[in-house]
Scaffold this active site. Structure first.
Site, short mmCIF file in Angstrom:
data_model
loop_
_atom_site.label_atom_id
_atom_site.label_comp_id
_atom_site.label_asym_id
_atom_site.label_seq_id
_atom_site.Cartn_x
_atom_site.Cartn_y
_atom_site.Cartn_z
N SER A 142 0.81 -1.22 0.00
CA SER A 142 0.00 0.00 0.00
C SER A 142 0.84 1.27 0.00
O SER A 142 0.30 2.36 -0.18
CB SER A 142 -0.93 0.00 1.22
OG SER A 142 -0.19 0.05 2.41
N LYS A 149 -6.19 4.46 8.25
CA LYS A 149 -5.08 5.26 7.73
C LYS A 149 -5.46 6.74 7.67
O LYS A 149 -4.69 7.61 8.10
CB LYS A 149 -4.70 4.76 6.33
CG LYS A 149 -4.03 3.39 6.33
CD LYS A 149 -3.77 2.90 4.92
CE LYS A 149 -3.07 1.55 4.93
NZ LYS A 149 -2.86 1.01 3.58
#
Length: 795
Positions: free
Chosen positions: A650, A693
Site C-alpha cells: 500500500s 489510515k
C-alpha cells in the site's frame, strides 16, 4: 482537476436509513442463517442426506457466529424429527465383564428404572415373607419329616438289635453312642470299668458289630439327605416362582414390544432364585441383613444404568461438546479402589457426547478435536463402523484394574465440525479419509451483502440477542449505528461484517451505559459511547505514537514542501485492535546502475509483498520513461523510523511519487498523505485499512491544528470502503480537511506537487517543464553519464 478528485461529504461514510424497512415488534427466532445462503444451502443438503459420509465441515473464521447460528438452525430442524432411541446398560449375569446394552423407545429409560425399582421393592416386601407362610412351612416340614422317618426307621433297627445284645443306644443330635445294660439300667463309664475284662471285651465286640450294622442301614443316608435338599430347593424355587410370576407378568405385558427389555426381564427372573436364596431367605446369617443394605445389593445387581434417555418433545438431539477429550466424546468407565485394585461394574459406565447425540447432531470444534490424542482417529473409527465402543483408558496404561468391555451401541449421528479454513485444508491434505467422511463443506463468508432483507435479518437478530441476554431493547437508530459499524469492520459500504459476535459485544457494552444513564432503550448515542470507550481502552499505543510525532521524536512534516520526502500511511495491528499512523518515506537518487534499492528489504525488515511493490517501481520507470535509452539509475527508498517488519504494497504509490520527486527535484507538499498500490502501468489500486489510515493522519493534523491544507490521497477504488468517523466528516464539511481519490500516478503527482504531470503525445513526448518531461530528462542524463563512463573504461 483537483476539484473533481476531491470527494464530497456523502462519499466519506454510509449513513444507514431503516425508515422504509418494517421490523416486527417482538423478536422471533431466525429460521435461516443470516446472509449466508451458500453455507445454509450446504448445511441443509448435508442434513437431508441420509447416506453415510455426508458429515459437514463448517468453514469460516472465528467470530462469525457460526456455532450459535448452526445450533439455532439445527434446533429448529431437530424439533420436527422423531426422538431417537434411549439406551441403558444392564448386568450380564453370564459374564459380568461384558455388560449388555438395551435399546428402548424415547422416554422409556426412566420408566424402566422406576419399574425395576418397584419390582425390587415388591421383592423385599414378598421375601422372606413368602417362606414364612403356613403352606410353605407345612410342605417343608413334610419333606423334613420324610427324611426323619427314613432315618429313624434305620436307627430303630439298630436299636432293636442292640437291645437283644443288652446294649443301650443313645442319640444326641446326629451322634450315636452305645452303653451296656445291667439290671435294665445302662452303665456309666465308671461302672463300665468295674466290669470283668471278658464282659468288657464282649461289649466292645458287640458294639463293633452294631456299628457295622448301623453303617449298613445308613448307607443311603447321603442320598436321603440329597433328596431332601433337592426337594426343599425345588420347593423354594416353586415358592419363588409362584411369588414373582405376578410381578413379572405385569412387566412382560407392559414391555411386550421391546425385545431387549423382555430378554432382560427373563434373565433377571432366572437369576433371582440365586439372589433370593442368598439374601432374602428367613434366618439367613449372610450379609446384608438389614433392609437398606439388601435394597442396595439388589440395586447393584438389577437396576439398569440409563446411559441416555431422549425426550419425545425435544425431537432429535443437538449436542455441542466444548471439551472433546476422549472420555467426554466416547464415554468412560469409572472405578473405585478396593484394597489397592481399581474395580468397576456396569453401573459405572458413563455416557459420552456421541451417546447423547446418537440419532441427531453432534457439533465439535475442529481445532480442539485435533488437539487431544486419539480423539480424531477414534471419531473416524466410530463413524466408519457406525458404532460406539467404550474403552477403558487405564487398561492401556498398564494400571492394575478390573475392566469392562460393554456391548457396542449402533451409531447414527451427523457430525458437524466447525473450524477455520487453515484446518480444513490441512485435514484435506494430510488425511486421505477426511473427504470420505466429511463430504459437505458449508463455507461461511466474512461479509454479508447489505440489502434491505439482510439488514432486516440483522436487526431481528440483534433484537433477539438483546432480549435473550437481558439487555434493554434497541431503537431503530441504535440498529442503524450497529450496521454502520459493521460496514466499517467490513470496510465496505455495500457489505457488512459477518463477525456478528462483535456486534453482540457492542450491545452488551452499550447496555451498561444505557443502564448507568437510566435510559429505557439503547439508542445510537449508547452504541457510539460504547465504541468510543472501546477505542479509548485500546488506544494507549496509538496515543503514545501521536505524542512522539508531536514532540518531534518521530519526524513527520504536515506543512511546507520537501524534495524526496512524502507522508505514507500505515496500519498497525496489535492484539485485537488496529490503528493508522503516518510514516515518512524518503528517497534519494544518484548516478549509477544499482537500480532501486529497498532499504527495508536489505535490512530484512521488508516482507515479500512490500518488496514486490518496490520492484514494480522499476517496471513503471522503464515503461514510462526509458523507452529510448537504457534505464540506469541508483536510488534508495526507506520508510523512516520503522524498526519492525513491514508488509503489504500500500506504500508503493507514495514510494513512486517520492522517487519521481527526488529524480526531478520537484518538491512535494507535506500537508498531503498518500496511500495506494500501483502497477507497472501507473494505475492506482485499492488497499486495505483505508479508514484507519485516514483517521491516523487526521489525528496528527488535528493535534497540530487544521488549516484547510491537510488532505489524504487514496485510490479511487477505495471509495466504497470509506466509513470515516464523524469528526473527520465534520472537518471536511468545514473545509479544514480533504480526501482525494486518484486513479493514476499522474493525478497523484499533480496533487502532491501542484505541477502538471504531463501526458505523452503520439510520439511519446511529454510537454516541456512537466514532471514526466523532467523525469525523462534526468534519467537520460544519468544514462548518458553511465555510457560515458563505459567508454572511458574501454579507452
Amino acid at each position: 482537476m483537483t476539484t473533481t478528485l476531491k470527494l464530497p461529504i456523502e462519499s466519506l461514510k454510509l449513513n444507514v436509513d431503516l425508515t422504509g424497512i418494517d421490523f416486527p415488534e417482538a423478536p422471533r427466532s431466525q429460521s435461516g442463517i443470516l446472509g449466508q445462503p451458500r453455507a445454509q444451502s450446504a448445511l441443509e443438503f448435508g442434513i437431508a442426506m441420509p447416506n453415510p459420509g455426508y458429515n459437514i465441515f463448517v468453514m469460516g473464521e472465528p467470530g462469525l457466529g457460526r456455532l450459535s447460528m448452526i445450533t439455532n438452525h439445527l434446533d429448529l430442524l431437530a424439533h420436527l424429527q422423531p426422538a431417537p432411541s434411549s439406551y441403558a446398560y444392564v448386568d450380564n449375569f453370564d459374564n459380568s465383564r461384558e455388560p449388555v446394552a438395551i435399546e428402548l423407545p424415547a422416554e422409556y429409560g426412566q420408566v424402566l428404572c422406576k419399574d425395576i425399582e418397584k419390582l425390587l421393592d415388591n421383592l423385599l416386601a414378598t421375601f422372606p415373607a413368602a417362606f414364612e407362610s403356613p403352606t410353605y412351612q407345612q410342605k417343608k416340614s413334610a419333606i423334613e419329616r420324610q427324611f426323619s422317618q427314613c432315618y429313624n426307621a434305620a436307627i430303630d433297627l439298630v436299636d432293636k438289635k442292640a437291645q437283644a445284645e443288652s446294649i443301650a443306644l443313645f442319640r444326641e443330635s446326629e451322634s450315636i453312642t452305645f452303653a451296656p445294660i445291667r439290671d435294665n439300667k445302662s452303665l456309666n463309664e465308671e461302672q463300665f470299668t468295674q466290669l470283668p475284662q471278658t464282659e468288657r471285651e464282649s461289649f466292645h465286640s458287640h458294639v463293633e458289630a452294631l456299628e457295622e450294622y448301623l453303617s449298613d442301614v445308613l448307607l443311603d443316608l447321603p442320598q436321603w439327605r440329597r433328596t431332601m435338599v433337592e426337594k426343599i430347593k425345588q420347593l423354594d424355587n416353586d415358592t419363588i416362582s409362584l411369588a414373582i410370576d405376578p410381578l413379572f407378568s405385569e412387566l412382560n405385558e407392559k414391555y411386550q414390544n421391546i425385545d431387549d427389555v423382555i430378554t432382560y426381564l427373563a434373565e433377571v427372573k432366572k437369576n433371582l432364585s440365586l439372589t433370593i436364596s442368598d439374601y432374602l431367605m428367613p434366618g439367613r446369617t449372610l450379609e446384608p441383613r438389614e433392609t437398606a443394605a439388601r435394597r442396595l445389593a439388589l440395586n447393584e445387581l438389577y437396576a439398569p444404568n440409563i446411559l441416555v434417555d431422549n425426550k419425545l418433545e425435544n425431537g432429535a438431539p443437538v449436542i455441542y461438546e466444548p471439551h472433546p477429550i476422549y472420555q467426554n466424546l466416547f464415554g468412560r468407565i469409572e472405578y473405585v479402589s478396593d484394597q489397592g485394585t481399581l474395580v468397576t461394574n456396569y453401573q459405572k459406565i458413563c455416557a459420552g457426547s456421541l451417546h447423547r447425540a446418537n440419532g441427531g447432531y453432534l457439533i465439535l470444534d475442529a481445532e480442539k478435536l485435533l488437539t487431544y490424542p486419539f480423539v480424531w482417529e477414534g471419531l473416524k473409527r466410530a463413524l466408519q463402523s457406525s458404532r460406539i465402543e467404550i474403552e477403558s483408558p487405564y487398561s492401556e496404561l498398564g494400571v492394575n484394574t478390573i475392566t469392562l468391555k460393554p456391548e457396542v451401541i449402533p451409531l447414527n449421528v451427523k457430525v458437524i465440525l466447525v473450524g477455520s479454513r487453515d484446518i480444513y485444508y490441512l485435514l484435506e491434505e494430510m488425511d486421505s479419509e477426511f473427504n470420505e467422511m466429511f463430504r459437505i463443506l458449508a463455507d461461511f463468508d466474512n461479509y454479508i451483502p447489505r440489502t434491505n432483507e439482510s439488514m432486516q435479518g440483522f436487526a431481528m437478530l440483534m433484537r433477539k440477542q438483546a432480549a435473550d441476554s437481558g439487555a434493554k431493547s434497541l431503537s431503530h437508530e441504535a440498529i442503524e449505528s450497529l450496521i454502520e459499524h459493521s460496514c466499517r469492520l467490513a470496510e465496505n459500504q455495500h457489505h457488512f461484517s459477518a463477525h456478528i459476535k462483535d456486534s453482540l459485544d457492542i450491545i452488551a457494552e452499550a447496555n451498561l451505559f444505557c443502564k448507568q444513564a437510566q435510559h429505557h432503550q439503547i439508542d445510537r448515542y449508547h452504541i457510539e459511547q460504547a465504541l468510543s470507550a472501546r477505542e479509548h481502552r485500546n488506544g494507549r499505543l496509538s496515543q503514545a505514537i501521536l505524542e512522539e510525532m508531536l514532540d518531534g521524536t518521530i519526524l513527520i512534516d504536515t506543512h511546507g514542501e520537501a524534495i524526496g520526502k512524502i507522508n505514507g500511511l500505515t496500519v498497525l495491528e496489535i492484539g485485537g485492535s488496529s490503528f493508522g499512523a503516518p510514516a515518512r518515506i524518503t528517497t534519494t537518487v544518484y548516478p549509477g546502475s544499482r537500480g532501486i534499492v529497498d532499504i527495508e528489504r536489505e535490512a530484512e525488515l521488508g516482507q515479500a509483498i512490500h518488496s514486490k511493490g518496490v520492484m514494480i517501481l522499476t517496471g513503471y520507470l522503464g515503461h514510462s520513461y526509458a523507452q529510448q535509452f537504457p534505464l540506469a539509475v541508483s536510488a534508495s527508498i526507506a520508510i523512516e523510523q520503522s524498526y519492525g517488519y513491514i508488509d503489504g504494497d500500500s506504500a508503493s504509490l507514495a514510494e513512486l511519487c517520492c522517487l519521481i520527486s527526488a529524480l526531478t527535484r520537484t518538491p512535494v507538499i507535506q500537508s498531503f498523505a498518500v496511500t495506494g498500490s500501483v502497477n507497472q502501468y501507473g494505475e492506482v489500486q485499492a488497499v486495505g485499512g483505508i479508514n484507519e489510515k485516514i483517521e491516523g493522519y487526521f489525528r496528527l493534523c488535528q493535534a497540530r491544528g487544521l488549516d484547510g491544507q491537510h488532505a489524504v490521497i487514496i485510490p479511487v477504488a477505495n471509495k466504497r470502503n470509506l466509513m470515516l468517523k464523524q469528526e473527520v466528516i465534520d472537518a471536511v464539511a468545514n473545509g479544514l480537511f480533504a480526501v482525494y481519490a486518484v486513479a493514476s500516478v499522474n493525478e497523484t503527482l499533480e496533487l502532491l506537487t501542484g505541477h502538471l504531470a504531463g501526458e505523452a503525445n503520439e510520439e511519446g513526448q511529454y510537454p516541456e517543464n512537466s514532471i514526466n518531461f523532467k523525469a525523462i530528462s534526468r534519467l537520460k542524463e544519468i544514462s548518458d553519464m553511465a555510457t560515458d563512463d563505459d567508454k572511458e573504461d574501454e579507452g
